[in-house]
Design an enzyme around this catalytic site. Structure first.
Site, mmCIF file in Angstrom:
data_model
loop_
_atom_site.group_PDB
_atom_site.id
_atom_site.type_symbol
_atom_site.label_atom_id
_atom_site.label_comp_id
_atom_site.label_asym_id
_atom_site.label_seq_id
_atom_site.Cartn_x
_atom_site.Cartn_y
_atom_site.Cartn_z
ATOM 1 N N LEU A 1 0.831 -1.213 0.000
ATOM 2 C CA LEU A 1 0.000 0.000 0.000
ATOM 3 C C LEU A 1 0.868 1.267 0.000
ATOM 4 C CD1 LEU A 1 -2.583 -1.123 2.728
ATOM 5 C CD2 LEU A 1 -3.055 -0.802 0.288
ATOM 6 N N LEU A 2 0.397 2.276 -0.700
ATOM 7 C CA LEU A 2 1.007 3.616 -0.659
ATOM 8 C C LEU A 2 -0.090 4.621 -0.346
ATOM 9 C CD1 LEU A 2 3.417 3.621 -3.747
ATOM 10 C CD2 LEU A 2 4.039 3.627 -1.331
ATOM 11 N N ASP B 1 2.223 -6.306 2.387
ATOM 12 C CA ASP B 1 2.771 -5.477 3.477
ATOM 13 C C ASP B 1 3.081 -6.273 4.742
ATOM 14 O OD1 ASP B 1 0.633 -3.052 2.168
ATOM 15 O OD2 ASP B 1 2.811 -2.702 2.430
ATOM 16 N N GLU C 1 5.217 -4.754 12.730
ATOM 17 C CA GLU C 1 4.884 -3.876 13.868
ATOM 18 C C GLU C 1 3.393 -3.543 13.886
ATOM 19 O OE1 GLU C 1 6.105 0.395 13.576
ATOM 20 O OE2 GLU C 1 6.785 0.086 15.658
ATOM 21 N N ASP C 2 2.788 -3.511 12.693
ATOM 22 C CA ASP C 2 1.391 -3.077 12.613
ATOM 23 C C ASP C 2 0.402 -4.121 13.093
ATOM 24 O OD1 ASP C 2 2.289 -1.422 9.574
ATOM 25 O OD2 ASP C 2 2.101 -0.606 11.604
ATOM 26 N N ARG D 1 -4.435 -6.007 4.125
ATOM 27 C CA ARG D 1 -3.583 -6.405 5.260
ATOM 28 C C ARG D 1 -4.320 -7.323 6.235
ATOM 29 N NH1 ARG D 1 0.876 -2.355 7.496
ATOM 30 N NH2 ARG D 1 1.564 -4.467 8.066
ATOM 31 N N ARG E 1 -5.697 4.610 9.919
ATOM 32 C CA ARG E 1 -5.567 3.214 10.332
ATOM 33 C C ARG E 1 -5.989 2.946 11.776
ATOM 34 N NH1 ARG E 1 -1.863 0.661 6.773
ATOM 35 N NH2 ARG E 1 -2.084 1.702 4.747
ATOM 36 N N HIS F 1 1.294 6.908 9.720
ATOM 37 C CA HIS F 1 1.171 6.499 11.117
ATOM 38 C C HIS F 1 1.795 7.552 12.030
ATOM 39 C CE1 HIS F 1 0.975 2.058 9.750
ATOM 40 N NE2 HIS F 1 -0.147 2.263 10.394
ATOM 41 N N LEU G 1 7.875 2.175 0.440
ATOM 42 C CA LEU G 1 6.494 1.787 0.768
ATOM 43 C C LEU G 1 6.055 2.368 2.104
ATOM 44 C CD1 LEU G 1 6.695 -1.900 -0.441
ATOM 45 C CD2 LEU G 1 5.192 -0.135 -1.389
ATOM 46 N N CYS H 1 8.940 -0.289 11.763
ATOM 47 C CA CYS H 1 7.886 -1.115 11.149
ATOM 48 C C CYS H 1 8.265 -2.569 10.994
ATOM 49 C CB CYS H 1 7.580 -0.619 9.740
ATOM 50 S SG CYS H 1 7.514 1.122 9.537
#
Ligand SMILES: CN(C)C(=N)NCCC[C@H](N)C(=O)O
Length: 282
Positions: free
Chosen positions: A16-17, A61, A66-67, A92, A144, A174, A269, A275
């Site tokens: 994703l961008l 991704d 970390e996400d 994701r 997010r 983020h 990215l 991350c």
């Protein structure tokens, strides 16, 4: 100290961008893989135990682990926890499946609680900045992480001794795209990425390179920098992107030993040095 990482998917270039122009055509999966291994090698050199979350090949991704998992230390008798987050992005969502099984098993083996974000509470780990020195969690309010995500995290974190504060972020993906913190609570931030609310946070130290906002504390004590040949003359060691040489020099002048890593394939990215891993320090 354990470092959780996740092997890059071969479809990384389709990640994703959100805030940067489309650079995906120049992404080299082979170069990204080499950078990922080099990133892990730095932590191993500083005594971290490397743990791999099972890969998620279908999710471009998924390397940004970390996400999907948040390590939540505790300052009370409530057990520390591994939290499975809840992304609002469909591409994701598949990352959660393998991460859940892995984290549940790891938590059981370490005496940690395994927690999940509720169905309607969106949150990604890139929005959570932990300041252990003040027992404060700054939670980015972004595309997010929603207000419900903030409220749900507050319910889990306050009994563990954390103060939880929301910070609206609208110029970056983020919260940790715009700022992270040094162990003493100094917040490194890049002004063009800050909202009016974020500009008012205490202890901000401006850095002039966007990639310079992301640092990871590699070790607790200066003695561990002996591995770096600098003995105990420094406060300890930090990891930063090689794309932020001015910030690295500033940190050295502040008394830190600084390790620089090339992660430009991931920066294309909107990734950064935080991350690519989940750090479990206790
Ligand atoms: C601190 N940051 C930025 C993170 N923890 N996550 C980066 C995720 C990038 C990915 N292309 C995406 O858009 O999801």
């Amino acid at each position: 100290m354990s470092l959780l990482t996740r092997l890059p998917s071969s479809s990384l270039a389709h990640g994703l961008l959100t805030h940067i122009s489309d650079a995906r055509s120049s992404i080299s999966p082979a170069r990204a893989l080499a950078q990922w291994h080099a990133y892990r090698a730095v932590f191993a050199a500083y005594g971290w135990t490397l743990c791999e979350v099972p890969p998620c090949e279908e999710a471009p991704d998924s390397v940004f682990v970390e996400d999907v998992l948040l390590y939540l230390p505790s300052f009370t008798d409530v057990p520390a926890a591994l939290l499975l987050t809840r992304t609002p992005t469909p591409s994701r969502a598949p990352e959660r499946v393998g991460a859940a099984a892995f984290a549940s098993s790891l938590a059981a083996s370490r005496g940690l609680a395994f927690l999940e974000m509720p169905e309607d509470a969106h949150l990604e780990g890139g929005d959570i900045l932990k300041l252990s020195s003040s027992r404060t969690l700054y939670v980015g309010q972004t595309s997010r992480t929603s207000a419900r995500g903030l409220a749900a995290l507050r319910e889990l974190a306050e009994p563990r001794g954390w103060r939880v504060l929301g910070v609206h972020i609208d110029k970056a993906l983020h919260l940790k795209s715009a700022m992270t913190a040094l162990p003493d609570g100094t917040i490194l931030a890049h002004a063009p990425l800050l909202s009016e609310e974020a500009r008012r946070l205490p202890r901000l130290r401006e850095v002039h390179e966007a990639e310079g906002v992301a640092v990871v504390h590699l070790n607790r004590t200066a003695t561990a920098t002996a591995a770096a040949g600098e003995g105990s003359r420094t406060k300890g060691a930090l990891l930063i992107s090689a794309a932020a040489p001015r910030t690295a020099q500033m940190l050295r002048e502040m008394g830190w030993h600084v390790e620089c890593v090339h992660i430009d394939e991931f920066e294309k990215l909107e990734g950064c040095v935080t991350c690519l891993s989940v750090r479990m320090r206790s």
